[in-house]
Enzyme design. Structure first.
Site, PDB file in Angstrom:
ATOM      1  N   LYS A  93       0.790  -1.134   0.051  1.00 38.44           N
ATOM      2  CA  LYS A  93      -0.171   0.029   0.012  1.00 38.44           C
ATOM      3  C   LYS A  93       0.866   1.301  -0.091  1.00 38.44           C
ATOM      4  O   LYS A  93       1.894   1.578   0.793  1.00 38.44           O
ATOM      5  CB  LYS A  93      -0.803  -0.012   1.415  1.00 38.44           C
ATOM      6  N   GLN A 114       7.417   3.957   3.992  1.00 39.53           N
ATOM      7  CA  GLN A 114       5.948   3.454   3.826  1.00 39.53           C
ATOM      8  C   GLN A 114       5.629   2.189   4.650  1.00 39.53           C
ATOM      9  O   GLN A 114       4.516   2.087   5.402  1.00 39.53           O
ATOM     10  CB  GLN A 114       5.369   3.428   2.456  1.00 39.53           C
ATOM     11  N   LYS A 117       5.619   3.138   8.256  1.00 39.85           N
ATOM     12  CA  LYS A 117       4.382   4.025   8.522  1.00 39.85           C
ATOM     13  C   LYS A 117       3.166   3.415   8.615  1.00 39.85           C
ATOM     14  O   LYS A 117       2.112   3.487   9.545  1.00 39.85           O
ATOM     15  CB  LYS A 117       4.256   5.009   7.295  1.00 39.85           C
ATOM     16  N   LYS A 129       5.504   1.704  -3.003  1.00 40.07           N
ATOM     17  CA  LYS A 129       5.133   3.046  -3.581  1.00 40.07           C
ATOM     18  C   LYS A 129       5.610   2.838  -5.070  1.00 40.07           C
ATOM     19  O   LYS A 129       6.230   2.100  -5.501  1.00 40.07           O
ATOM     20  CB  LYS A 129       6.385   3.947  -2.791  1.00 40.07           C
ATOM     21  N   GLY A 168      -2.510   8.310  -4.203  1.00 39.02           N
ATOM     22  CA  GLY A 168      -1.806   9.600  -4.695  1.00 39.02           C
ATOM     23  C   GLY A 168      -0.476   9.901  -3.856  1.00 39.02           C
ATOM     24  O   GLY A 168      -0.279   9.471  -2.967  1.00 39.02           O
ATOM     25  N   ASP A 169       0.205  10.905  -4.561  1.00 38.56           N
ATOM     26  CA  ASP A 169       1.304  11.269  -3.787  1.00 38.56           C
ATOM     27  C   ASP A 169       1.434  12.849  -4.473  1.00 38.56           C
ATOM     28  O   ASP A 169       0.604  13.249  -5.208  1.00 38.56           O
ATOM     29  CB  ASP A 169       2.459  10.443  -3.760  1.00 38.56           C
ATOM     30  N   THR A 213      -4.330  13.628   5.331  1.00 36.75           N
ATOM     31  CA  THR A 213      -2.894  13.507   5.746  1.00 36.75           C
ATOM     32  C   THR A 213      -2.741  14.966   6.322  1.00 36.75           C
ATOM     33  O   THR A 213      -2.138  14.975   7.736  1.00 36.75           O
ATOM     34  CB  THR A 213      -2.004  13.418   4.634  1.00 36.75           C
ATOM     35  N   ASN A 244      -1.645  19.023  -1.576  1.00 36.65           N
ATOM     36  CA  ASN A 244      -2.906  18.556  -0.759  1.00 36.65           C
ATOM     37  C   ASN A 244      -2.513  18.376   0.761  1.00 36.65           C
ATOM     38  O   ASN A 244      -3.418  18.600   1.372  1.00 36.65           O
ATOM     39  CB  ASN A 244      -2.833  16.797  -1.334  1.00 36.65           C
ATOM     40  N   SER A 381      -6.609   5.707   3.830  1.00 32.46           N
ATOM     41  CA  SER A 381      -6.754   5.056   2.549  1.00 32.46           C
ATOM     42  C   SER A 381      -7.272   3.506   2.872  1.00 32.46           C
ATOM     43  O   SER A 381      -8.114   2.838   2.241  1.00 32.46           O
ATOM     44  CB  SER A 381      -5.630   4.820   1.960  1.00 32.46           C
TER      45      SER A 381
HETATM   46  P1  NDP Z   1       1.118  17.877  -4.023  1.00 37.68           P
HETATM   47  O1  NDP Z   1       1.428  17.503  -5.330  1.00 37.68           O
HETATM   48  O2  NDP Z   1      -0.291  17.997  -3.947  1.00 37.68           O
HETATM   49  O3  NDP Z   1       1.665  19.108  -3.446  1.00 37.68           O
HETATM   50  C1  NDP Z   1       3.225  19.101  -3.557  1.00 37.68           C
HETATM   51  C2  NDP Z   1       3.675  20.456  -3.014  1.00 37.68           C
HETATM   52  O4  NDP Z   1       4.959  20.612  -2.659  1.00 37.68           O
HETATM   53  C3  NDP Z   1       3.346  21.601  -4.072  1.00 37.68           C
HETATM   54  O5  NDP Z   1       3.113  22.993  -3.637  1.00 37.68           O
HETATM   55  C4  NDP Z   1       4.599  21.591  -5.003  1.00 37.68           C
HETATM   56  O6  NDP Z   1       4.844  22.638  -5.366  1.00 37.68           O
HETATM   57  C5  NDP Z   1       5.579  21.210  -3.611  1.00 37.68           C
HETATM   58  N1  NDP Z   1       6.798  20.732  -4.265  1.00 37.68           N
HETATM   59  C6  NDP Z   1       6.814  19.594  -4.515  1.00 37.68           C
HETATM   60  N2  NDP Z   1       8.054  19.212  -5.026  1.00 37.68           N
HETATM   61  C7  NDP Z   1       8.923  20.172  -4.708  1.00 37.68           C
HETATM   62  C8  NDP Z   1      10.274  20.450  -4.902  1.00 37.68           C
HETATM   63  N3  NDP Z   1      11.222  19.384  -5.469  1.00 37.68           N
HETATM   64  N4  NDP Z   1      10.803  21.727  -4.309  1.00 37.68           N
HETATM   65  C9  NDP Z   1       9.911  22.628  -3.725  1.00 37.68           C
HETATM   66  N5  NDP Z   1       8.698  22.338  -3.893  1.00 37.68           N
HETATM   67  C10 NDP Z   1       8.094  21.134  -4.185  1.00 37.68           C
HETATM   68  O7  NDP Z   1       1.813  16.556  -3.372  1.00 37.68           O
HETATM   69  P2  NDP Z   1       1.199  16.142  -1.798  1.00 37.68           P
HETATM   70  O8  NDP Z   1       0.900  17.381  -1.011  1.00 37.68           O
HETATM   71  O9  NDP Z   1       0.367  14.957  -1.892  1.00 37.68           O
HETATM   72  O10 NDP Z   1       2.677  15.647  -1.113  1.00 37.68           O
HETATM   73  C11 NDP Z   1       3.497  16.626  -0.469  1.00 37.68           C
HETATM   74  C12 NDP Z   1       4.374  15.665   0.503  1.00 37.68           C
HETATM   75  O11 NDP Z   1       3.453  14.620   1.455  1.00 37.68           O
HETATM   76  C13 NDP Z   1       5.023  14.625  -0.241  1.00 37.68           C
HETATM   77  O12 NDP Z   1       6.469  14.343   0.474  1.00 37.68           O
HETATM   78  C14 NDP Z   1       4.306  13.295  -0.213  1.00 37.68           C
HETATM   79  O13 NDP Z   1       5.058  12.057  -0.142  1.00 37.68           O
HETATM   80  C15 NDP Z   1       4.111  13.567   1.262  1.00 37.68           C
HETATM   81  N6  NDP Z   1       2.574  12.632   1.701  1.00 37.68           N
HETATM   82  C16 NDP Z   1       1.646  12.840   0.898  1.00 37.68           C
HETATM   83  C17 NDP Z   1       0.415  12.142   1.301  1.00 37.68           C
HETATM   84  C18 NDP Z   1      -0.567  12.286   0.676  1.00 37.68           C
HETATM   85  O14 NDP Z   1      -1.762  11.536   0.965  1.00 37.68           O
HETATM   86  N7  NDP Z   1      -1.108  12.965  -0.406  1.00 37.68           N
HETATM   87  C19 NDP Z   1       0.433  11.178   2.578  1.00 37.68           C
HETATM   88  C20 NDP Z   1       1.585  11.157   3.191  1.00 37.68           C
HETATM   89  C21 NDP Z   1       2.712  11.832   2.790  1.00 37.68           C
HETATM   90  P3  NDP Z   1       4.832  22.842  -7.035  1.00 37.68           P
HETATM   91  O15 NDP Z   1       3.529  22.876  -7.369  1.00 37.68           O
HETATM   92  O16 NDP Z   1       5.553  23.982  -7.436  1.00 37.68           O
HETATM   93  O17 NDP Z   1       5.557  21.606  -7.763  1.00 37.68           O
HETATM   94  O1  2IT Z   2       3.142   8.758   1.522  1.00 39.22           O
HETATM   95  C1  2IT Z   2       2.028   8.417   1.543  1.00 39.22           C
HETATM   96  O2  2IT Z   2       1.614   7.940   2.894  1.00 39.22           O
HETATM   97  C2  2IT Z   2       1.108   8.639   0.691  1.00 39.22           C
HETATM   98  N1  2IT Z   2       1.519   9.431  -0.381  1.00 39.22           N
HETATM   99  C3  2IT Z   2      -0.592   7.994   0.908  1.00 39.22           C
HETATM  100  C4  2IT Z   2      -0.512   6.673   0.515  1.00 39.22           C
HETATM  101  C5  2IT Z   2      -1.783   6.023   0.508  1.00 39.22           C
HETATM  102  O3  2IT Z   2      -1.845   4.824   0.280  1.00 39.22           O
HETATM  103  O4  2IT Z   2      -2.808   6.656   0.839  1.00 39.22           O
END
Ligand code: NDP
Ligand code: 2IT
Length: 449
Positions: A93, A114, A117, A129, A168-169, A213, A244, A381
């Site tokens: 997952k 992951q 976690k 992943k 998603g991520d 998240t 997100n 999830s």
């Molecule tokens: P999104 O794509 O929704 O948002 C990512 C954000 O981070 C954007 O504002 C983006 O800016 C910025 N960003 C991405 N890459 C870079 C970079 N290299 N340098 C600077 N800014 C950057 O992703 P999420 O919000 O889903 O994910 C954010 C983090 O949280 C990640 O580390 C992800 O692995 C983690 N995460 C996500 C989960 C989820 O459920 N979605 C769960 C747990 C962890 P820009 O638009 O300019 O690229």
């Molecule tokens: O980093 C993370 O925990 C995620 N991107 C969410 C993973 C999931 O299966 O909901």
């Protein structure tokens, strides 16, 4: 500085040698192994049967070509990945990331994190992943759809509700999950709702998954603050990113009485001392897929946009890095500490460099590692999978209540484990050890596989 126990050193050296050049993976493994010395001192049987070596080796790694056609009729090629890291506790997952920086080392670090976690959530899910080096930026809706369809045309052979359940991520949200689910359904001729999570509500999604998240990170950090008699009330909070995780972290922190004063994207950051208008950020990012600079243009006066630079220069009480890995460096940590930060909660995966983590811990700053603080997304999830399996649909309140309970449990488990191992308040050790023990117990019971 923490070092890897001498018994574990050969294991780390092997990981470094066999996965040459995969810096993020090395970093993630080193951090966990640094915590495990004390575990094997207390329970030596965890060093038997190459258990730790096996945990560091993904069960399966899939790398594939993703051909697609852009709007100008040109054929483009990207690389797709799915790393199925560990299935001792349940089907693999974990999310799918679309970002030009994606490579096998990044997917492996994310899959490794992951695994622990997911164990911490207490839900029956293994770790995995995936992703691609595809950049969704400035792509039309039709291009995104064609890319997702091509990606799933290969991926569908490797996933399933009892096998591997992506979500998603970075760069993958509800739109992309919809296109991928559609293609999976078409290729398999099965309406297998539980094969992907993060779906929209009208075709099998869970309420509160989108928010989970960020909400979860806010619940975790609030509970951590409460251990020291504090709360979010009136605290100045900086949240990096505006995707997100960042958006829903801001919403919940504000609801908890905190004042979010800055957020960012990869081009720069905005500061609004009157408090970030989270609904506007949501509209710019979720609604229009725009840039954070637009926030300052729309707000004028009290909001300012800083192109480039570091958001961690903005003085705050609580920092919640929620963008990407290694975005908060040792230099940033020193500035935050000088400015009086009291807590740091990782919304992103491994956003704080090892040096910065050390500075925070040495300065007595509360520090919540991502594998604990951002586990609310994957936990919800798992709640989505539960609803799909029972063909049920819960209310928002019911789902959020489960999320809050899970986050409080994760917090308390990490805190209790840190205490048990003689380092009260060390959430990094607590999360690594508690997550490891759950995976190790299951692996041990299942034999050498
Ligand atoms: P999104 O794509 O929704 O948002 C990512 C954000 O981070 C954007 O504002 C983006 O800016 C910025 N960003 C991405 N890459 C870079 C970079 N290299 N340098 C600077 N800014 C950057 O992703 P999420 O919000 O889903 O994910 C954010 C983090 O949280 C990640 O580390 C992800 O692995 C983690 N995460 C996500 C989960 C989820 O459920 N979605 C769960 C747990 C962890 P820009 O638009 O300019 O690229
Ligand atoms: O980093 C993370 O925990 C995620 N991107 C969410 C993973 C999931 O299966 O909901």
């Amino acid at each position: 500085m923490v070092n890897v126990d001498e018994k574990l050193e050969p294991i780390l050296n092997d990981v470094l040698r066999r996965n040459a050049g995969e810096h993020e993976f090395h970093q993630a493994v080193r951090e966990v192994l640094e915590s495990l010395g004390r575990v094997i001192a207390k329970r030596p049987r965890y060093a038997n049967n190459a258990l730790i070596e096996r945990i560091c080796e993904p069960e399966r790694q899939i790398i594939f070509r993703v051909p697609w056609v852009n709007d100008r009729g040109q054929v483009r090629i990207n690389r797709g990945f799915r790393v199925q890291f560990n299935s001792a506790l349940g089907p693999y997952k974990g999310g799918i990331r679309f970002h030009p920086s994606v490579n096998v080392g990044i997917i492996k670090f994310l899959g490794f994190e992951q695994t622990f976690k997911n164990a911490l959530t207490g839900m029956p899910i293994g770790g995995g992943k995936g992703g691609s080096d595809f950049s969704p930026r400035d792509r039309s809706d039709a291009e995104i759809m064609r890319f997702c369809q091509s990606f799933m045309t290969e991926l569908h052979r490797h996933i399933g509700e009892y096998v591997d359940v992506p979500a998603g991520d970075i760069g993958v949200g509800g739109r992309e999950i919809g296109y991928m689910f559609g293609q999976y359904k078409r290729l398999t001729n099965r309406y297998e709702a539980g094969v992907l999570t993060g779906k929209a509500l009208f075709y099998g999604g869970s309420r509160a998954r989108k928010e989970a998240t960020g909400y979860g990170a806010a619940y975790f950090v609030r509970r951590m603050l409460q251990t020291k008699g504090h709360d979010f009330d009136g605290k100045k909070v900086v949240v990096s990113g505006s995707g997100n995780v960042a958006i829903y972290t801001m919403e919940k922190v504000i609801e908890f009485g905190g004042k979010v004063i800055a957020c960012s994207d990869s081009n720069g950051y905005v500061v609004d001392e009157t408090g970030i208008d989270f609904a506007l950020v949501k509209d710019i990012k979720e609604g229009r897929r725009g840039r954070i600079s637009e926030y300052a243009k729309i707000k004028g006066g009290h909001a300012r946009y800083v192109e480039g630079g570091s958001i961690w220069d903005v003085p705050c009480d609580v920092a919640m890095p929620s963008a990407t890995q290694n975005e908060l460096t040792g230099k940033d940590a020193k500035i935050l500490i000088k400015n009086g930060v009291m807590a740091v909660g990782e919304g992103a995966n491994m956003p704080t460099t090892p040096e910065a983590v050390r500075f925070f811990q040495e300065a007595g700053v509360l520090f919540a590692p991502g594998k604990a603080a951002n586990a609310g997304g994957v936990a919800t999830s798992a709640l989505e999978m539960q609803q799909n399996a029972s063909r049920d649909s819960w209310t928002f309140e019911q789902t959020e209540a489960r999320l809050a309970e899970i986050m409080h449990n994760i917090h308390d488990t990490c805190a209790a484990t840190a205490e048990e191992y003689g380092t009260p308040g060390d959430y990094v050790l607590g999360a690594n050890v508690a997550g490891f023990v759950r995976v190790a117990e299951a692996m041990d019971a299942l034999g050498v596989i």
